[in-house]
Design a protein around this motif. Structure first.
Motif, short mmCIF file in Angstrom:
data_model
loop_
_atom_site.label_atom_id
_atom_site.label_comp_id
_atom_site.label_asym_id
_atom_site.label_seq_id
_atom_site.Cartn_x
_atom_site.Cartn_y
_atom_site.Cartn_z
N PRO A 24 47.50 51.02 38.49
CA PRO A 24 48.54 49.98 38.61
C PRO A 24 48.73 49.21 37.31
CG PRO A 24 46.50 49.19 39.56
CD PRO A 24 46.25 50.62 39.17
N ASP A 25 49.88 48.57 37.20
CA ASP A 25 50.14 47.66 36.09
C ASP A 25 49.51 46.30 36.34
OD1 ASP A 25 51.98 49.46 34.62
OD2 ASP A 25 53.23 49.19 36.41
N ILE A 26 49.43 45.93 37.62
CA ILE A 26 48.94 44.61 38.02
C ILE A 26 48.11 44.79 39.29
CG2 ILE A 26 49.61 42.27 38.77
CD1 ILE A 26 52.42 43.01 37.45
N VAL A 27 47.06 43.99 39.42
CA VAL A 27 46.27 43.97 40.66
C VAL A 27 46.20 42.53 41.14
CG1 VAL A 27 44.03 44.39 41.74
CG2 VAL A 27 44.87 45.95 39.97
N LEU A 28 46.55 42.32 42.41
CA LEU A 28 46.38 41.02 43.05
C LEU A 28 45.30 41.17 44.11
CD1 LEU A 28 47.05 38.06 43.63
CD2 LEU A 28 48.90 38.85 45.14
N VAL A 29 44.17 40.49 43.92
CA VAL A 29 43.08 40.51 44.88
C VAL A 29 43.18 39.27 45.76
CG1 VAL A 29 40.57 40.59 45.21
CG2 VAL A 29 41.61 41.70 43.21
N VAL A 30 43.20 39.46 47.07
CA VAL A 30 43.17 38.34 48.00
C VAL A 30 41.75 38.16 48.50
CG1 VAL A 30 44.06 37.40 50.16
CG2 VAL A 30 45.56 38.76 48.68
N LYS A 31 41.15 37.05 48.18
CA LYS A 31 39.77 36.68 48.51
C LYS A 31 38.76 37.62 47.83
CE LYS A 31 36.92 34.85 52.26
NZ LYS A 31 36.67 34.86 53.73
N GLY A 32 38.57 38.83 48.34
CA GLY A 32 37.76 39.83 47.65
C GLY A 32 36.27 39.59 47.65
N ASP A 33 35.77 38.70 48.51
CA ASP A 33 34.34 38.36 48.43
C ASP A 33 33.43 39.41 49.05
OD1 ASP A 33 35.24 37.69 50.99
OD2 ASP A 33 33.79 36.08 51.22
N GLN A 34 33.99 40.46 49.64
CA GLN A 34 33.15 41.56 50.12
C GLN A 34 32.99 42.64 49.06
OE1 GLN A 34 34.26 43.14 53.93
NE2 GLN A 34 34.74 41.14 54.77
N LEU A 35 33.71 42.51 47.96
CA LEU A 35 33.65 43.52 46.91
C LEU A 35 32.52 43.18 45.93
CD1 LEU A 35 37.49 43.70 46.33
CD2 LEU A 35 36.08 45.42 47.49
N GLY A 36 31.76 44.20 45.57
CA GLY A 36 30.60 43.99 44.71
C GLY A 36 30.95 43.89 43.23
N ASP A 37 29.96 43.63 42.42
CA ASP A 37 30.15 43.43 40.99
C ASP A 37 30.80 44.63 40.32
OD1 ASP A 37 28.95 40.99 41.30
OD2 ASP A 37 27.01 41.59 40.48
#
Length: 334
Positions: free
Chosen positions: A80-93
């Motif tokens: 993608p050209d852009i990524v918008l993450v909503v909250k995302g606190d389940q995603l690891g480092d």
């Protein structure tokens, strides 16, 4: 001109992602959505339940790794050209490092306070989140004080949700059962105000009692869980609907939904004046006695009540939909 490709990485979160995606599309983006907490089989449903319900320290690393690797795979696949993450606190480092290494523009939008998410870990580097938008004024102030790129973007009303008003005679409350809320609703009921609460923690249905283990009746008339469309219809058809906050400094989605559907909102925070004119677009109270007085006037003076609900809905549609919020978010990556 080619549309910028935007990858929306979001939790399911009651389906709000659909309207966020639609609003992004209206702004000229080619939107691809990745729902990082959607289970696709029995094993993943068990994993998803664990991620939501277990304290952070008890969550198996393998569960977080699975969510993270799936998100990285989608990032790699889509370019993608852009990524918008909503909250995302389940995603690891590993997710955040992959996002940084991809050299794509990205931003993160929070609908909860940092102190309730894994980001509150003292070892977590908030810098990997990129530019941050949050509904929490306190978090934005703290982030800016630490030198991070942060903007306040409130939550919104989903004007795309279809619903049918459900006329009823009760002052309604839709939401979780907390002690303060229970006490306030009982105070209203004791004063002769017809009230009804909706949600699995209030419900006396056998299945809801079993899964919540709330064996004690709140003493308040109660209904079961409602989906968003049903909740919108209930609020729109009630004489008034209550918005009683818990431990938040930002304003919940309900703040914009209750007025957006054409309901008469009574809220427990006078600082809602940041978004609505108190007394003419919404009603606010600071004590139980004041709330009782407002409810009794609403039930007795329908013309006055109707003027407030119409004004609140007009303001919401003019300023507080997801289309408005997406325009505010764009400053993070443009």
């Amino acid at each position: 001109m080619k549309q910028p490709k935007l990858l929306l990485v979001s939790p399911v979160f009651y389906g709000y992602w659909k309207t966020i995606a639609d609003s992004l599309s209206k702004q000229g983006y080619e939107v691809i959505s990745h729902l990082y907490d959607v289970p696709t089989n029995l094993a993943e449903r068990v994993r998803n339940k664990a991620l939501h319900d277990l304290p952070e320290r008890f969550r198996p690393a393998s569960f977080e790794n699975l969510v993270t690797h799936k998100a990285i795979a989608r990032l790699t696949q889509e370019h993608p050209d852009i990524v918008l993450v909503v909250k995302g606190d389940q995603l690891g480092d590993a997710w955040w490092h992959s996002l940084q290494e991809s050299c794509t523009r990205y931003a993160t939008w929070m609908y909860d306070e940092f102190r309730r998410m894994r980001y509150s870990d003292k070892d977590f580097d908030l810098g990997v989140l990129g530019p941050i938008a949050s509904y929490s004024p306190s978090d934005v102030q703290n982030l800016k004080g630490q030198g991070f790129d942060a903007v306040e973007v409130p939550l919104a009303f989903d004007s795309a949700m279809h619903f049918r008003p459900q006329p009823n005679h009760d002052i309604t409350f839709v939401g979780a059962r907390y002690l303060g809320r229970e006490q306030m609703l009982n105070q209203l009921q004791g004063a002769g105000v017809p009230v009804k609460a909706y949600g699995k923690q209030w419900s006396r249905h056998w299945w809801d009692v079993a899964r919540t283990r709330n064996l004690k009746d709140s003493g308040v008339p109660a209904g079961r869980d409602l989906d968003r469309s049903e909740a919108y219809g209930l609020m729109a058809g009630s004489p008034a609907t209550l918005n009683i906050h818990g431990d938040q400094d930002g304003f919940t989605m309900r703040t914009f939904e209750a007025s957006g559907v054409g309901g008469l909102q009574i809220i427990d925070r006078t600082d809602v004046s940041r978004y609505y004119e108190v007394g003419t677009e919404v009603l606010a109270y600071e004590s139980g006695d004041e709330l009782i007085e407002l409810c009794k006037r609403i039930l007795a003076d329908q013309q006055w009540a109707q003027q407030i609900r119409e004004a609140g809905q007009k303001r919401t549609l003019a300023e507080h939909t997801f289309d408005h919020r997406i325009k505010a978010l764009e400053v993070l990556w443009k």
